[in-house]
Design a protein around this motif. Structure first.
Motif, PDB file in Angstrom:
ATOM      1  N   LYS A 186       0.830  -1.199   0.000  1.00  0.00           N
ATOM      2  CA  LYS A 186       0.000   0.000   0.000  1.00  0.00           C
ATOM      3  C   LYS A 186       0.871   1.259   0.000  1.00  0.00           C
ATOM      4  CE  LYS A 186      -2.139  -1.073   3.797  1.00  0.00           C
ATOM      5  NZ  LYS A 186      -3.114  -0.985   4.906  1.00  0.00           N
ATOM      6  N   SER A 219      -1.207  -5.326   1.728  1.00  0.00           N
ATOM      7  CA  SER A 219      -2.656  -5.389   1.895  1.00  0.00           C
ATOM      8  C   SER A 219      -3.043  -6.694   2.573  1.00  0.00           C
ATOM      9  CB  SER A 219      -3.351  -5.294   0.541  1.00  0.00           C
ATOM     10  OG  SER A 219      -4.741  -5.537   0.677  1.00  0.00           O
ATOM     11  N   HIS A 223      -7.797  -0.457  -1.763  1.00  0.00           N
ATOM     12  CA  HIS A 223      -6.959   0.522  -1.075  1.00  0.00           C
ATOM     13  C   HIS A 223      -6.751   1.724  -1.974  1.00  0.00           C
ATOM     14  CE1 HIS A 223      -3.605   2.380   1.060  1.00  0.00           C
ATOM     15  NE2 HIS A 223      -2.907   2.340  -0.050  1.00  0.00           N
ATOM     16  N   GLY A 281      -4.478   5.171  -1.257  1.00  0.00           N
ATOM     17  CA  GLY A 281      -3.637   5.820  -0.269  1.00  0.00           C
ATOM     18  C   GLY A 281      -2.792   6.920  -0.864  1.00  0.00           C
ATOM     19  N   SER A 300      -1.369   7.935   4.191  1.00  0.00           N
ATOM     20  CA  SER A 300      -2.740   7.908   4.718  1.00  0.00           C
ATOM     21  C   SER A 300      -3.678   7.178   3.765  1.00  0.00           C
ATOM     22  CB  SER A 300      -3.251   9.332   4.955  1.00  0.00           C
ATOM     23  OG  SER A 300      -3.220  10.089   3.761  1.00  0.00           O
ATOM     24  N   GLU A 301      -4.662   6.489   4.346  1.00  0.00           N
ATOM     25  CA  GLU A 301      -5.626   5.720   3.570  1.00  0.00           C
ATOM     26  C   GLU A 301      -6.868   6.565   3.334  1.00  0.00           C
ATOM     27  OE1 GLU A 301      -6.817   1.091   3.154  1.00  0.00           O
ATOM     28  OE2 GLU A 301      -6.558   1.856   5.181  1.00  0.00           O
ATOM     29  N   HIS A 351     -11.315   3.268   3.042  1.00  0.00           N
ATOM     30  CA  HIS A 351     -11.161   2.164   3.993  1.00  0.00           C
ATOM     31  C   HIS A 351     -12.236   1.120   3.726  1.00  0.00           C
ATOM     32  CE1 HIS A 351     -10.302  -0.042   7.625  1.00  0.00           C
ATOM     33  NE2 HIS A 351     -11.569   0.058   7.988  1.00  0.00           N
TER      34      HIS A 351
END
Length: 604
Positions: free
Chosen positions: A252, A258, A409, A411, A417-418, A421
């Motif tokens: 990610k 992941s 995902h 990011g 930062s994601e 979600h």
């Protein structure tokens, strides 16, 4: 002292601190001596000694203890010498092939590197045990294993044994097994954890495993080198290169892998793990060195930096950091996670050199498509997007929890930062359709199915709860089991079907775009008839343009789609949608309708 050597010395010290009798290392969590994992301290010390650290005396004590634990398998009628306890103690949580792989690899490596410094009696005992375990267990029983990680773990040990003792039949048998293994590798570089159709194996176990994947490439590369075969030549080079490309592309934006691509999700109670990084780092470093791929070595250095952040004050590593107020619990223990760093020790110099280099420039925007695993990765200097199309059928313990052609995902590269979600327990997952068709199964029918699908897992989870209770957390064990039971029966029997659960999904990549064609399914991947999804993604720097279509050949009470947070320029067509709290809802949709939603997700 270099950074890699410092971390490894701390892990060796942590393991050494568990020694309660000469060579006997004790796991306080599982209340047992994990002989196979403990053996890695001998290997760790062997490589530390080459770099001016480590303890030969401690390594010899551990090696002699491994020799003491080599016994004939009492559970089989054939004569086979194994490293106890293997699978013969339910509290050990390892397989015979794995304990043999760890134990024989470690003592053979110690003898090869430092045999001249060991006593003659110690060397003779190691030689005797390496020989009889290799001849009576690895050759006839470990090599046919269908779980690839187990087979290759023992094969890595056979390679180390051959590298030391040069028995020709070990080499020929090992190479035959390696050839079988790469035939079972998918063309896109991924590996099934267990090949589909293996007896007594759930279909979900044939999925790729983010946790185990790198071991296959690493053990293959190590065995080839040990057998005197050049891994930089085909077919081996193509296999290793493809495997490492897959590994890099399940990472990610924050550098973690992941956990939504996982054949064994029951291993993890934490939202992420770095426990597998020991194998990831070593695989990337070794294969990068062998194949001349600096990008792999750079990735190894990046993952090592993340691992460093998980070193505890006692010197050992942990699998994850708990969020404030959380008590995430993983099945494995710190004993395994620190012992496995022995594989990193094999690549000390490669990783140490990589840490001294400047970070590589940001990659040009590119889309990678892994058709066999149904995984796609788009990456540019602003964002990382991971998508998952097809996957095997699943239950609560086996197979990836989300598929269907959606975004797993999204990011931001700048801070990891994601921005999207995905929670498989959420009945309305972000970026997914939820459909309630007319004439759907009743609540009683759904509960019966959920119980039937997860009956064995409910029983198995009771055993896992026992493991947790035995570690001293009885309250947490009971609460964990109740949560698992709820997910296995109550949550899995919810009404409605989700696009995020569809398994039979066709994907096609072209230039910087992807199209998935699938449907909606229940939690196990069984599709609802007469409902099709068409999901389009077009990528440009920092943005993904999403086009979702739902085609209905049956009446549906409700069709709804939860927009991801930050969705821009939302447009809908078909039906009479109502938007409430980010959920686009179409009610009483008739057969023949086509509903569509378009929007853009952007990271600056």
């Amino acid at each position: 002292m270099g950074e890699v050597l410092t971390l490894l010395k701390g892990a060796a010290g942590w393991l050494g601190a568990t020694e309660r009798a000469p060579g006997v290392l004790w796991c306080s969590k599982h209340k047992i001596e994990h002989t196979g994992a403990a053996a890695y301290l001998a290997m760790l010390d062997a490589y530390l000694l080459q770099n001016g650290a480590g303890s030969l005396e401690r390594a010899e004590r551990v090696a002699l203890r491994v020799c003491e634990r080599v016994k004939t398998d009492p559970a089989e009628s054939y004569i086979a010498w194994i490293v106890f306890p293997g699978s013969r103690d339910p509290n050990n949580h390892a397989n015979n092939a794995i304990d043999v792989g760890c134990g024989i690899d470690s003592i053979a490596t110690l003898a090869r590197l430092h045999g001249g410094a060991l006593g003659a009696e110690t060397l003779d005992r190691i030689r005797d045990n390496v020989t009889k375990v290799s001849d009576t267990y690895i050759l006839p029983h470990a090599r046919p294993k269908e779980i690839l990680a187990q087979r290759l773990w023992s094969l890595a040990a056979l390679g180390s044994a051959y590298d030391w003792l040069k028995k020709d039949d070990w080499r020929s048998a090992g190479l035959e097994t390696l050839e079988k293994t790469i035939r079972q590798q998918n063309a896109d570089g991924s590996f099934p954890y267990t090949p589909l159709g293996t007896p007594r194996s759930h279909p979900g176990s044939s999925d790729a495993s983010a946790f185990y994947h790198s071991r296959h490439a690493l053990f293959i590369a190590h065995a080839l080198l040990s057998f005197g075969v050049d891994p930089s030549k085909d077919p081996w080079a193509s296999s290793l290169r493809a495997a490492n490309e897959f590994l890099i592309n399940i990472r990610k934006a924050d550098g973690l892998k992941s956990t939504l691509i996982e054949a064994k999700p029951w291993y993890w109670g934490s939202p992420y793990e770095v426990a597998g990084f020991s194998f990831d780092i070593s695989a990337l470093a070794a294969c990068g060195r062998i194949l001349g791929e600096n990008s792999y070595i750079s990735a190894a250095a990046e993952m090592f930096r993340i691992l460093q952040k998980h070193v505890e004050p006692d010197g050992g590593v942990t699998s994850h950091r708990n969020a404030a107020g959380k008590r995430d619990w993983n099945f494995q223990c710190r004993f395994f996670w620190n012992a496995h760093l022995a594989w990193v020790a094999r690549e000390i110099n490669t990783i140490e050199s990589a840490l001294e280099l400047k970070s590589p420039p940001a990659p040009a925007p590119r889309l990678k498509w892994f058709a066999d695993a149904g995984v796609a990765n788009y990456r540019d200097d602003r964002m990382v997007v991971i998508l998952r199309g097809k996957s095997p059928r699943r239950n609560i313990n086996h197979g990836s929890p989300i598929s269907g052609g959606g975004i797993n995902h999204l990011g931001a590269v700048r801070d990891g930062s994601e921005h999207l979600h995905k929670n498989p327990s959420d009945p309305r997952m972000a970026g997914e359709w939820r459909v309630l068709p007319d004439a759907a199964p009743s609540r009683i029918q759904r509960i019966k199915k959920a119980f039937a699908e997860n009956r064995d897992e409910i029983r198995f989870n009771a055993w896992i709860a026992r493991v947790r209770a035995r570690s001293g957390d009885a309250f947490g064990a009971v609460l964990w089991y109740l949560q698992k039971y709820h997910r296995a029966v109550c949550a899995a029997s919810r009404s409605g079907y989700s696009s995020g659960f569809a398994t039979n999904v066709e994907g096609q990549a072209a230039m910087e775009s992807l199209v998935f064609r699938g449907g909606v399914a229940d939690a196990f991947g069984d599709a609802a008839d007469g409902i099709q999804t068409i999901r389009r993604y077009a990528f440009e720097r920092g943005s993904v343009h999403v086009g979702e279509a739902l085609v209905l050949e049956r009446d549906c009470k409700v069709c709804e789609y939860r927009l991801p947070g930050g969705a821009l320029d939302v447009q809908t067509e078909g039906g009479s949608p109502r938007v409430d709290s980010g959920i686009v809802q179409f009610a009483n949709v008739k057969k023949g309708a086509m509903l569509s939603i378009r929007y853009t997700l952007t990271i600056s």
